[in-house]
Design a protein around this motif. Structure first.
Motif, PDB file in Angstrom:
ATOM      1  N   VAL A   1       0.847  -1.188   0.000  1.00 45.43           N
ATOM      2  CA  VAL A   1       0.000   0.000   0.000  1.00 45.43           C
ATOM      3  C   VAL A   1       0.885   1.241   0.000  1.00 45.43           C
ATOM      4  O   VAL A   1       1.891   1.283   0.707  1.00 45.43           O
ATOM      5  N   ALA A   2       0.509   2.226  -0.792  1.00 46.19           N
ATOM      6  CA  ALA A   2       1.184   3.526  -0.782  1.00 46.19           C
ATOM      7  C   ALA A   2       0.109   4.610  -0.749  1.00 46.19           C
ATOM      8  O   ALA A   2      -0.932   4.471  -1.394  1.00 46.19           O
ATOM      9  N   ALA A   3       0.366   5.664   0.001  1.00 45.95           N
ATOM     10  CA  ALA A   3      -0.607   6.748   0.122  1.00 45.95           C
ATOM     11  C   ALA A   3       0.104   8.089   0.028  1.00 45.95           C
ATOM     12  O   ALA A   3       1.254   8.228   0.440  1.00 45.95           O
ATOM     13  N   CYS A   4      -0.614   9.058  -0.520  1.00 50.34           N
ATOM     14  CA  CYS A   4      -0.088  10.410  -0.664  1.00 50.34           C
ATOM     15  C   CYS A   4      -1.230  11.402  -0.470  1.00 50.34           C
ATOM     16  O   CYS A   4      -2.321  11.205  -1.012  1.00 50.34           O
ATOM     17  N   ALA A   5      -0.984  12.450   0.281  1.00 51.56           N
ATOM     18  CA  ALA A   5      -1.950  13.528   0.475  1.00 51.56           C
ATOM     19  C   ALA A   5      -1.321  14.831   0.008  1.00 51.56           C
ATOM     20  O   ALA A   5      -0.161  15.106   0.320  1.00 51.56           O
ATOM     21  N   LEU A   6      -2.086  15.592  -0.754  1.00 56.83           N
ATOM     22  CA  LEU A   6      -1.608  16.864  -1.303  1.00 56.83           C
ATOM     23  C   LEU A   6      -2.680  17.938  -1.214  1.00 56.83           C
ATOM     24  O   LEU A   6      -3.877  17.627  -1.222  1.00 56.83           O
ATOM     25  N   PRO A   7      -2.263  19.201  -1.201  1.00 54.78           N
ATOM     26  CA  PRO A   7      -3.246  20.273  -1.361  1.00 54.78           C
ATOM     27  C   PRO A   7      -3.887  20.163  -2.750  1.00 54.78           C
ATOM     28  O   PRO A   7      -3.242  19.730  -3.704  1.00 54.78           O
ATOM     29  N   VAL A   8      -5.144  20.545  -2.861  1.00 55.98           N
ATOM     30  CA  VAL A   8      -5.848  20.476  -4.138  1.00 55.98           C
ATOM     31  C   VAL A   8      -5.484  21.689  -4.980  1.00 55.98           C
ATOM     32  O   VAL A   8      -5.848  22.819  -4.667  1.00 55.98           O
ATOM     33  N   THR A   9      -4.700  21.432  -6.028  1.00 57.78           N
ATOM     34  CA  THR A   9      -4.344  22.430  -7.038  1.00 57.78           C
ATOM     35  C   THR A   9      -4.271  21.694  -8.369  1.00 57.78           C
ATOM     36  O   THR A   9      -4.163  20.459  -8.386  1.00 57.78           O
TER      37      THR A   9
ATOM     38  N   LEU B   1      -9.635  10.740 -11.691  1.00 57.18           N
ATOM     39  CA  LEU B   1     -10.244  10.900 -10.368  1.00 57.18           C
ATOM     40  C   LEU B   1      -9.701  12.112  -9.624  1.00 57.18           C
ATOM     41  O   LEU B   1     -10.464  12.840  -8.979  1.00 57.18           O
ATOM     42  N   VAL B   2      -8.401  12.358  -9.706  1.00 54.95           N
ATOM     43  CA  VAL B   2      -7.840  13.534  -9.034  1.00 54.95           C
ATOM     44  C   VAL B   2      -8.301  14.816  -9.740  1.00 54.95           C
ATOM     45  O   VAL B   2      -8.597  15.818  -9.083  1.00 54.95           O
ATOM     46  N   THR B   3      -8.410  14.783 -11.053  1.00 57.09           N
ATOM     47  CA  THR B   3      -8.943  15.942 -11.781  1.00 57.09           C
ATOM     48  C   THR B   3     -10.360  16.254 -11.324  1.00 57.09           C
ATOM     49  O   THR B   3     -10.720  17.431 -11.159  1.00 57.09           O
ATOM     50  N   ASN B   4     -11.177  15.228 -11.105  1.00 54.14           N
ATOM     51  CA  ASN B   4     -12.530  15.465 -10.593  1.00 54.14           C
ATOM     52  C   ASN B   4     -12.502  16.173  -9.244  1.00 54.14           C
ATOM     53  O   ASN B   4     -13.327  17.058  -8.986  1.00 54.14           O
TER      54      ASN B   4
END
Length: 158
Positions: free
Chosen positions: A28-36, A71-74
């Motif tokens: 499993v790998a996870a990443c959290a980012l600000p939405v830009t 999905l991230v673009t959405n």
């Protein structure tokens, strides 16, 4: 950017009842980012790196990257969330991507005239996700939206 990666051992119903046969590890790998807008290619890069470490076939990697992009673009276009989280996992049989936000759905700026409008620049994302995955599901709550999609390894390699 917050990223993590870990390996877990899945337990089947058979193992819970005494069968000691091995089950493939799940990574499993996870990443959290600000939405830009920049979070879309950054998430793609993050996922590409994870699946390369897991030796996922190139054709499946390409498919998964398209799904992640959509999905991230959405999230960027429709959520008003401050953060997007992508969790990708691999169990040796399929890749699963889980995209979460904490926003509220934003209505379209301009209503779609017809679904097949060839001049529309956006609006094909979930149709692409449907075409590229064996299944996907969305859960929209007051706390945000979570979309999970699965890309099988065997079907893509066949």
């Amino acid at each position: 950017m917050i990223t993590t990666e870990h390996r877990t051992l899945a337990m089947t119903d058979r193992e819970q009842h005494g069968d000691t046969s091995r089950v493939p590890d799940r990574v499993v790998a996870a990443c959290a980012l600000p939405v830009t807008p920049e979070s879309v290619p950054t998430m793609r890069h993050f996922v590409r790196g994870a699946v390369r470490r897991w030796a996922v076939p190139a054709d499946v990697t390409d498919t998964l990257l398209l799904v992640v992009s959509e999905l991230v673009t959405n999230v960027v276009l429709h959520s008003s969330s401050a953060e997007v989280t992508v969790l990708v996992s691999f169990d040796g049989v399929a890749l699963t991507v889980d995209v979460k936000d904490q926003g509220r759905w934003l209505d379209r700026r301009v209503p779609r005239q017809v679904a097949e409008d060839g001049d529309v620049a956006f609006g094909r994302g979930l149709a692409l996700v449907t075409a590229c995955t064996s299944w996907w599901a969305a859960d929209v709550t007051a706390e945000g939206t979570r979309v999970v999609a699965c890309c099988p390894i065997m079907a893509a390699a066949a």
